[in-house]
Each structure stands twice: as structure tokens, then as C-alpha cells.
Design a protein around this motif. Sequence first.
Motif, PDB file in Angstrom:
ATOM      1  N   GLN A   1      25.144 -28.687   8.635  1.00  0.00           N
ATOM      2  CA  GLN A   1      24.554 -27.516   9.296  1.00  0.00           C
ATOM      3  C   GLN A   1      25.205 -26.199   8.872  1.00  0.00           C
ATOM      4  O   GLN A   1      24.546 -25.167   8.845  1.00  0.00           O
ATOM      5  CB  GLN A   1      24.648 -27.673  10.810  1.00  0.00           C
ATOM      6  N   LYS A   2      26.500 -26.215   8.622  1.00  0.00           N
ATOM      7  CA  LYS A   2      27.225 -25.025   8.148  1.00  0.00           C
ATOM      8  C   LYS A   2      27.028 -23.822   9.085  1.00  0.00           C
ATOM      9  O   LYS A   2      26.576 -22.760   8.679  1.00  0.00           O
ATOM     10  CB  LYS A   2      26.784 -24.657   6.733  1.00  0.00           C
ATOM     11  N   LYS A   3      27.402 -24.004  10.349  1.00  0.00           N
ATOM     12  CA  LYS A   3      27.236 -22.941  11.338  1.00  0.00           C
ATOM     13  C   LYS A   3      28.595 -22.480  11.869  1.00  0.00           C
ATOM     14  O   LYS A   3      29.433 -23.299  12.235  1.00  0.00           O
ATOM     15  CB  LYS A   3      26.374 -23.417  12.508  1.00  0.00           C
ATOM     16  N   VAL A   4      28.784 -21.158  11.899  1.00  0.00           N
ATOM     17  CA  VAL A   4      29.974 -20.547  12.493  1.00  0.00           C
ATOM     18  C   VAL A   4      29.497 -19.614  13.597  1.00  0.00           C
ATOM     19  O   VAL A   4      28.730 -18.679  13.342  1.00  0.00           O
ATOM     20  CB  VAL A   4      30.800 -19.761  11.453  1.00  0.00           C
ATOM     21  N   ILE A   5      29.938 -19.869  14.811  1.00  0.00           N
ATOM     22  CA  ILE A   5      29.514 -19.098  15.972  1.00  0.00           C
ATOM     23  C   ILE A   5      30.734 -18.414  16.582  1.00  0.00           C
ATOM     24  O   ILE A   5      31.667 -19.087  17.029  1.00  0.00           O
ATOM     25  CB  ILE A   5      28.856 -20.000  17.042  1.00  0.00           C
ATOM     26  N   ASN A   6      30.729 -17.094  16.590  1.00  0.00           N
ATOM     27  CA  ASN A   6      31.827 -16.325  17.168  1.00  0.00           C
ATOM     28  C   ASN A   6      31.414 -15.764  18.526  1.00  0.00           C
ATOM     29  O   ASN A   6      30.405 -15.053  18.627  1.00  0.00           O
ATOM     30  CB  ASN A   6      32.235 -15.192  16.229  1.00  0.00           C
ATOM     31  N   ILE A   7      32.174 -16.097  19.561  1.00  0.00           N
ATOM     32  CA  ILE A   7      31.843 -15.633  20.900  1.00  0.00           C
ATOM     33  C   ILE A   7      32.266 -14.181  21.051  1.00  0.00           C
ATOM     34  O   ILE A   7      33.453 -13.842  20.967  1.00  0.00           O
ATOM     35  CB  ILE A   7      32.500 -16.511  21.974  1.00  0.00           C
ATOM     36  N   SER A   8      31.284 -13.311  21.271  1.00  0.00           N
ATOM     37  CA  SER A   8      31.495 -11.875  21.343  1.00  0.00           C
ATOM     38  C   SER A   8      31.293 -11.385  22.777  1.00  0.00           C
ATOM     39  O   SER A   8      31.617 -12.089  23.739  1.00  0.00           O
ATOM     40  CB  SER A   8      30.557 -11.160  20.371  1.00  0.00           C
ATOM     41  N   SER A   9      30.729 -10.197  22.935  1.00  0.00           N
ATOM     42  CA  SER A   9      30.531  -9.617  24.266  1.00  0.00           C
ATOM     43  C   SER A   9      29.592  -8.425  24.184  1.00  0.00           C
ATOM     44  O   SER A   9      29.586  -7.686  23.186  1.00  0.00           O
ATOM     45  CB  SER A   9      31.872  -9.157  24.846  1.00  0.00           C
ATOM     46  N   ARG A  10      28.818  -8.238  25.239  1.00  0.00           N
ATOM     47  CA  ARG A  10      28.025  -7.019  25.374  1.00  0.00           C
ATOM     48  C   ARG A  10      28.929  -5.789  25.326  1.00  0.00           C
ATOM     49  O   ARG A  10      28.535  -4.713  24.865  1.00  0.00           O
ATOM     50  CB  ARG A  10      27.269  -7.062  26.703  1.00  0.00           C
ATOM     51  N   LEU A  11      30.165  -5.941  25.817  1.00  0.00           N
ATOM     52  CA  LEU A  11      31.104  -4.822  25.861  1.00  0.00           C
ATOM     53  C   LEU A  11      31.513  -4.352  24.475  1.00  0.00           C
ATOM     54  O   LEU A  11      32.074  -3.264  24.330  1.00  0.00           O
ATOM     55  CB  LEU A  11      32.356  -5.212  26.654  1.00  0.00           C
ATOM     56  N   ALA A  12      31.252  -5.155  23.448  1.00  0.00           N
ATOM     57  CA  ALA A  12      31.615  -4.786  22.084  1.00  0.00           C
ATOM     58  C   ALA A  12      30.526  -4.006  21.366  1.00  0.00           C
ATOM     59  O   ALA A  12      30.746  -3.488  20.277  1.00  0.00           O
ATOM     60  CB  ALA A  12      31.949  -6.040  21.271  1.00  0.00           C
ATOM     61  N   SER A  13      29.347  -3.930  21.971  1.00  0.00           N
ATOM     62  CA  SER A  13      28.227  -3.253  21.322  1.00  0.00           C
ATOM     63  C   SER A  13      28.448  -1.745  21.289  1.00  0.00           C
ATOM     64  O   SER A  13      28.602  -1.106  22.331  1.00  0.00           O
ATOM     65  CB  SER A  13      26.927  -3.567  22.061  1.00  0.00           C
ATOM     66  N   LEU A  14      28.432  -1.149  20.107  1.00  0.00           N
ATOM     67  CA  LEU A  14      28.564   0.303  19.978  1.00  0.00           C
ATOM     68  C   LEU A  14      27.341   1.005  20.545  1.00  0.00           C
ATOM     69  O   LEU A  14      27.444   2.081  21.148  1.00  0.00           O
ATOM     70  CB  LEU A  14      28.766   0.686  18.511  1.00  0.00           C
ATOM     71  N   SER A  15      26.181   0.385  20.373  1.00  0.00           N
ATOM     72  CA  SER A  15      24.940   0.988  20.866  1.00  0.00           C
ATOM     73  C   SER A  15      24.889   1.044  22.383  1.00  0.00           C
ATOM     74  O   SER A  15      24.256   1.932  22.964  1.00  0.00           O
ATOM     75  CB  SER A  15      23.736   0.196  20.348  1.00  0.00           C
ATOM     76  N   LEU A  16      25.553   0.082  23.047  1.00  0.00           N
ATOM     77  CA  LEU A  16      25.521   0.008  24.509  1.00  0.00           C
ATOM     78  C   LEU A  16      26.795   0.555  25.153  1.00  0.00           C
ATOM     79  O   LEU A  16      26.958   0.442  26.369  1.00  0.00           O
ATOM     80  CB  LEU A  16      25.314  -1.446  24.944  1.00  0.00           C
TER      81      LEU A  16
ATOM     82  N   LYS B   1      37.306  -4.407  24.119  1.00  0.00           N
ATOM     83  CA  LYS B   1      36.097  -3.852  23.509  1.00  0.00           C
ATOM     84  C   LYS B   1      36.299  -3.585  22.024  1.00  0.00           C
ATOM     85  O   LYS B   1      35.464  -3.945  21.186  1.00  0.00           O
ATOM     86  CB  LYS B   1      35.698  -2.559  24.211  1.00  0.00           C
ATOM     87  N   VAL B   2      37.424  -2.926  21.698  1.00  0.00           N
ATOM     88  CA  VAL B   2      37.694  -2.572  20.304  1.00  0.00           C
ATOM     89  C   VAL B   2      37.863  -3.828  19.459  1.00  0.00           C
ATOM     90  O   VAL B   2      37.342  -3.930  18.342  1.00  0.00           O
ATOM     91  CB  VAL B   2      38.946  -1.679  20.227  1.00  0.00           C
ATOM     92  N   SER B   3      38.589  -4.818  19.993  1.00  0.00           N
ATOM     93  CA  SER B   3      38.843  -6.035  19.221  1.00  0.00           C
ATOM     94  C   SER B   3      37.567  -6.836  18.997  1.00  0.00           C
ATOM     95  O   SER B   3      37.348  -7.381  17.908  1.00  0.00           O
ATOM     96  CB  SER B   3      39.897  -6.900  19.925  1.00  0.00           C
ATOM     97  N   LYS B   4      36.716  -6.918  20.008  1.00  0.00           N
ATOM     98  CA  LYS B   4      35.477  -7.673  19.844  1.00  0.00           C
ATOM     99  C   LYS B   4      34.515  -6.958  18.889  1.00  0.00           C
ATOM    100  O   LYS B   4      33.740  -7.599  18.170  1.00  0.00           O
ATOM    101  CB  LYS B   4      34.815  -7.909  21.200  1.00  0.00           C
TER     102      LYS B   4
END
Length: 204
Positions: free
Chosen positions: A84-99, A112-115
Motif C-alpha cells: 500500500q505504501k501509505k504514510v499518515i501524519n497526524i496533524s491538527s486544524r490548529l496548524a492550518s495557516l488559512s484557519l 501550532k508552529v510545529s504541526k
Amino acid sequence: MATYLITASVTDQLAVEAAVERVSEVLGSQGLDVLINNAGTNDTHPKGMRSVQADALMSVFELNVVGVQRITSAFLPLLERGKQKKVINISSRLASLSLAAHTTFAPTYAYKVSKAAMNTLTVQYALDLRASEFTVLAVSPGWLKTRLGGGDVAQLTTEQSAEAVLEIVRAAAIEDTGKLMNIRVPGFKFGGTVEAYPGGEMPW
């Protein structure tokens, strides 16, 4: 199906290398299909960004960004042999620059900055590995009832979030590589009006 628990600190290079060796022994001639980078930490700085000390920022970066790089690069040879070759990184809404203007209620500045940096790491891997037919995603798991997430004031249980994340993992395809995805859990809103977890792609 057998279950194996193999532990390692993502901030310890030797421990990660030992974990890769153990996983390789378990898999034998098979490759690793899916890697989910879920380890993370946050911070609380109610006095604003100016109150974040450099050592505190570096500590959060070491786990949330460098840890993801350490794990992903170490397991990449096994993933290259996977189907499958899948890499999933758990992020956050808090990391979105747009939001960002809509998440000022959360004084977790280093988090926030690190995510956001981890999101960039995700995109770089997506670009590097696309020709090798990898699918590399960042996924926002929602606001969870955990010590990191805020306990009982949060919206989702870990079980609700985990199943929603796995739904994304199962469906993810090469066309999705390099995206930030939101989970799909109906019935929760932000501010009483905005659907919190409608699924689909989120803005960086």
C-alpha cells in the motif's frame, strides 16, 4: 491475525533503529503497508507567542517534527517493500495557516508552529515519493477527550477519532497524496454553526 507491541521513543535514534529491526524480523520477507505518525506533544502559553521560550519551542519541535522525520526515514525501506505504501501524519486544524485567525482561542503556540512544520514535511515526502507510488497524507483527527486534547471539554472520544482516521487511511489513494484531510464524524459543530468534521480536504 497476531498482534505485536513494539515500543520506542521517537526522540531516541537508537531505540527507533531497534524498533525497525524488530518490525523487520516480524514481517520477514513482507514489507510494511502503512505507517501512522501519531506521537505528539503540546504546550500552553496564555501570555502569547512572545512568552514561548526557545527551549520550549525546540522541545515541542523535537517530538512533533523531528520525531516524524526520524520515524519515517527509518521505516522507509520497509514501506518501499510494502503493497500500500501509505504514510499518515497526524496533524491538527490548529496548524492550518488559512484557519489561523479562527483558532486564536487555543494558546498552544509551539504546537501550532510545529504541526505547521510537520505539514510541510508531509508535502515534501509526498513530492519525493510520488514517483514511487506512495500516498503521504496529513490528517486532522478532531478535538479529542485526551490529556493533550482537553479532557471532557473536547468533542470526540479516541475511539470515534481512530475509526474516522482509519476510514481515511483505508480510502486513501495516490490521487490524495500531499493533502491535509479532515475526518468525517457528523453531528459536531464549531461555534454552533460550522460543521466540525465533514470529511474531505482541509486548507493548509
